[in-house]
Design an enzyme around this catalytic site. Sequence first.
Site, mmCIF file in Angstrom:
data_model
loop_
_atom_site.group_PDB
_atom_site.id
_atom_site.type_symbol
_atom_site.label_atom_id
_atom_site.label_comp_id
_atom_site.label_asym_id
_atom_site.label_seq_id
_atom_site.Cartn_x
_atom_site.Cartn_y
_atom_site.Cartn_z
ATOM 1 N N LYS A 1 -42.735 34.715 -7.274
ATOM 2 C CA LYS A 1 -43.120 33.443 -7.845
ATOM 3 C C LYS A 1 -42.070 32.910 -8.798
ATOM 4 O O LYS A 1 -42.064 31.732 -9.151
ATOM 5 C CB LYS A 1 -44.426 33.614 -8.656
ATOM 6 C CG LYS A 1 -45.602 34.119 -7.890
ATOM 7 C CD LYS A 1 -46.814 34.226 -8.852
ATOM 8 C CE LYS A 1 -47.906 35.047 -8.268
ATOM 9 N NZ LYS A 1 -48.919 35.380 -9.274
ATOM 10 N N GLY A 2 -41.207 33.778 -9.269
ATOM 11 C CA GLY A 2 -40.353 33.469 -10.420
ATOM 12 C C GLY A 2 -39.476 32.234 -10.299
ATOM 13 O O GLY A 2 -39.091 31.655 -11.304
ATOM 14 N N GLU B 1 -33.263 32.125 -6.582
ATOM 15 C CA GLU B 1 -33.918 33.281 -7.211
ATOM 16 C C GLU B 1 -33.913 33.099 -8.724
ATOM 17 O O GLU B 1 -33.016 32.465 -9.283
ATOM 18 C CB GLU B 1 -33.153 34.555 -6.782
ATOM 19 C CG GLU B 1 -33.551 35.847 -7.442
ATOM 20 C CD GLU B 1 -34.982 36.312 -7.132
ATOM 21 O OE1 GLU B 1 -35.918 35.510 -7.275
ATOM 22 O OE2 GLU B 1 -35.137 37.493 -6.791
ATOM 23 N N ASP B 2 -34.927 33.667 -9.382
ATOM 24 C CA ASP B 2 -34.984 33.538 -10.843
ATOM 25 C C ASP B 2 -33.935 34.409 -11.531
ATOM 26 O O ASP B 2 -33.224 33.954 -12.411
ATOM 27 C CB ASP B 2 -36.399 33.850 -11.363
ATOM 28 C CG ASP B 2 -36.935 35.219 -10.927
ATOM 29 O OD1 ASP B 2 -36.276 35.908 -10.112
ATOM 30 O OD2 ASP B 2 -38.024 35.602 -11.389
ATOM 31 N N LYS C 1 -28.350 39.530 -14.601
ATOM 32 C CA LYS C 1 -28.332 40.652 -15.555
ATOM 33 C C LYS C 1 -27.483 41.762 -14.931
ATOM 34 O O LYS C 1 -27.990 42.764 -14.436
ATOM 35 C CB LYS C 1 -29.774 41.114 -15.747
ATOM 36 C CG LYS C 1 -30.075 41.733 -17.102
ATOM 37 C CD LYS C 1 -31.389 42.470 -17.101
ATOM 38 C CE LYS C 1 -32.604 41.605 -17.068
ATOM 39 N NZ LYS C 1 -33.867 42.402 -17.224
ATOM 40 N N PHE D 1 -35.113 42.142 -21.431
ATOM 41 C CA PHE D 1 -36.165 41.580 -20.585
ATOM 42 C C PHE D 1 -36.457 40.166 -21.044
ATOM 43 O O PHE D 1 -36.748 39.926 -22.212
ATOM 44 C CB PHE D 1 -37.434 42.428 -20.630
ATOM 45 C CG PHE D 1 -38.329 42.132 -19.471
ATOM 46 C CD1 PHE D 1 -38.159 42.803 -18.269
ATOM 47 C CD2 PHE D 1 -39.301 41.144 -19.556
ATOM 48 C CE1 PHE D 1 -38.951 42.504 -17.176
ATOM 49 C CE2 PHE D 1 -40.102 40.833 -18.465
ATOM 50 C CZ PHE D 1 -39.920 41.521 -17.276
ATOM 51 N N ASP E 1 -41.861 35.999 -15.746
ATOM 52 C CA ASP E 1 -43.068 36.533 -16.377
ATOM 53 C C ASP E 1 -42.897 37.962 -16.863
ATOM 54 O O ASP E 1 -41.957 38.666 -16.489
ATOM 55 C CB ASP E 1 -44.220 36.532 -15.365
ATOM 56 C CG ASP E 1 -44.091 37.675 -14.356
ATOM 57 O OD1 ASP E 1 -42.996 37.805 -13.746
ATOM 58 O OD2 ASP E 1 -45.049 38.433 -14.185
ATOM 59 N N ARG F 1 -44.918 32.619 -18.086
ATOM 60 C CA ARG F 1 -44.180 31.788 -17.110
ATOM 61 C C ARG F 1 -44.078 30.338 -17.563
ATOM 62 O O ARG F 1 -43.151 29.630 -17.214
ATOM 63 C CB ARG F 1 -44.897 31.779 -15.755
ATOM 64 C CG ARG F 1 -44.751 33.044 -14.948
ATOM 65 C CD ARG F 1 -45.168 32.774 -13.498
ATOM 66 N NE ARG F 1 -45.589 33.978 -12.820
ATOM 67 C CZ ARG F 1 -44.765 34.831 -12.221
ATOM 68 N NH1 ARG F 1 -43.468 34.613 -12.238
ATOM 69 N NH2 ARG F 1 -45.217 35.903 -11.618
HETATM 70 P P1 IMP Z 1 -33.929 43.171 -8.451
HETATM 71 O O1 IMP Z 1 -32.647 42.403 -8.588
HETATM 72 O O2 IMP Z 1 -34.225 43.635 -7.062
HETATM 73 O O3 IMP Z 1 -33.989 44.313 -9.433
HETATM 74 O O4 IMP Z 1 -35.194 42.314 -8.770
HETATM 75 C C1 IMP Z 1 -35.184 41.090 -9.330
HETATM 76 C C2 IMP Z 1 -36.627 40.754 -9.668
HETATM 77 O O5 IMP Z 1 -37.088 41.564 -10.773
HETATM 78 C C3 IMP Z 1 -36.676 39.345 -10.164
HETATM 79 O O6 IMP Z 1 -36.940 38.440 -9.114
HETATM 80 C C4 IMP Z 1 -37.773 39.381 -11.181
HETATM 81 O O7 IMP Z 1 -39.014 39.140 -10.563
HETATM 82 C C5 IMP Z 1 -37.770 40.785 -11.723
HETATM 83 N N1 IMP Z 1 -37.056 40.880 -13.028
HETATM 84 C C6 IMP Z 1 -35.936 41.560 -13.284
HETATM 85 N N2 IMP Z 1 -35.557 41.421 -14.583
HETATM 86 C C7 IMP Z 1 -36.475 40.606 -15.145
HETATM 87 C C8 IMP Z 1 -36.628 40.058 -16.480
HETATM 88 O O8 IMP Z 1 -35.837 40.282 -17.420
HETATM 89 N N3 IMP Z 1 -37.698 39.252 -16.655
HETATM 90 C C9 IMP Z 1 -38.595 38.948 -15.667
HETATM 91 N N4 IMP Z 1 -38.494 39.437 -14.428
HETATM 92 C C10 IMP Z 1 -37.444 40.257 -14.158
#
Ligand code: IMP
Length: 187
Positions: A53-54, A109-110, A141, A162, A169, A175
């Site tokens: 959803k992000g 992507e968020d 990140k 975070f 969220d 959110r």
């Molecule tokens: P990854 O890159 O596969 O580890 O996953 C990314 C997903 O993890 C994102 O789409 C977010 O939903 C979640 N996520 C990772 N870091 C954060 C954060 O700092 N705040 C909120 N969601 C996060």
Amino acid sequence: MRVTFPPEVEWVAETKPELLFPRETIDRRVKELAAQISRDYEGREPLLLGILKGSFVFMADLIRGLSIPCRVDFVRVASYGGDTQSSGEVRITGDLELPLTGRDVLIVEDIVDTGLTLSRLLGVLRERQPASVRVCAFLDKSARRRVPFTADYVGFAIPDRFVVGYGLDFNENYRFLPDVCMLKDIA
Ligand code: IMP
């Protein structure tokens, strides 16, 4: 800097989120990204594919900054594995309504964290034979990467904290915040 909240959301204030990017800064940067994407895709009509959803807030602002036409779709992804397993898989749940074949797909992507979701999703989407696939991530990140992954467009690089707000969220909370804030004591 402290963020101020109306009394109805006092619980948010009690958790003392620290302001990272105020809404004005976000607005400027998203407009810059939209301008860059419009230049890069000039003469084409990309399909912007948001990961739920992000990404929904970012997507809404991004498409309104474009000066080219685009199509919009969303996917939900379910991750198997996650932090304790390095060989988890990503499956698309709530599948696409629009076909990808021959389209210029821009994934929206968020945040890119470990990179696992996006690197696996790219593999799944490429099987559907789009003309091109790129990734636009609002936040990056990079300190937490577990697989090499570089997004084509990035709003902001952030430290290993975070973050919430602007669609992101923590347990489905925060959110709605218009600013991006860092939560204390959550890695
Ligand atoms: P990854 O890159 O596969 O580890 O996953 C990314 C997903 O993890 C994102 O789409 C977010 O939903 C979640 N996520 C990772 N870091 C954060 C954060 O700092 N705040 C909120 N969601 C996060």
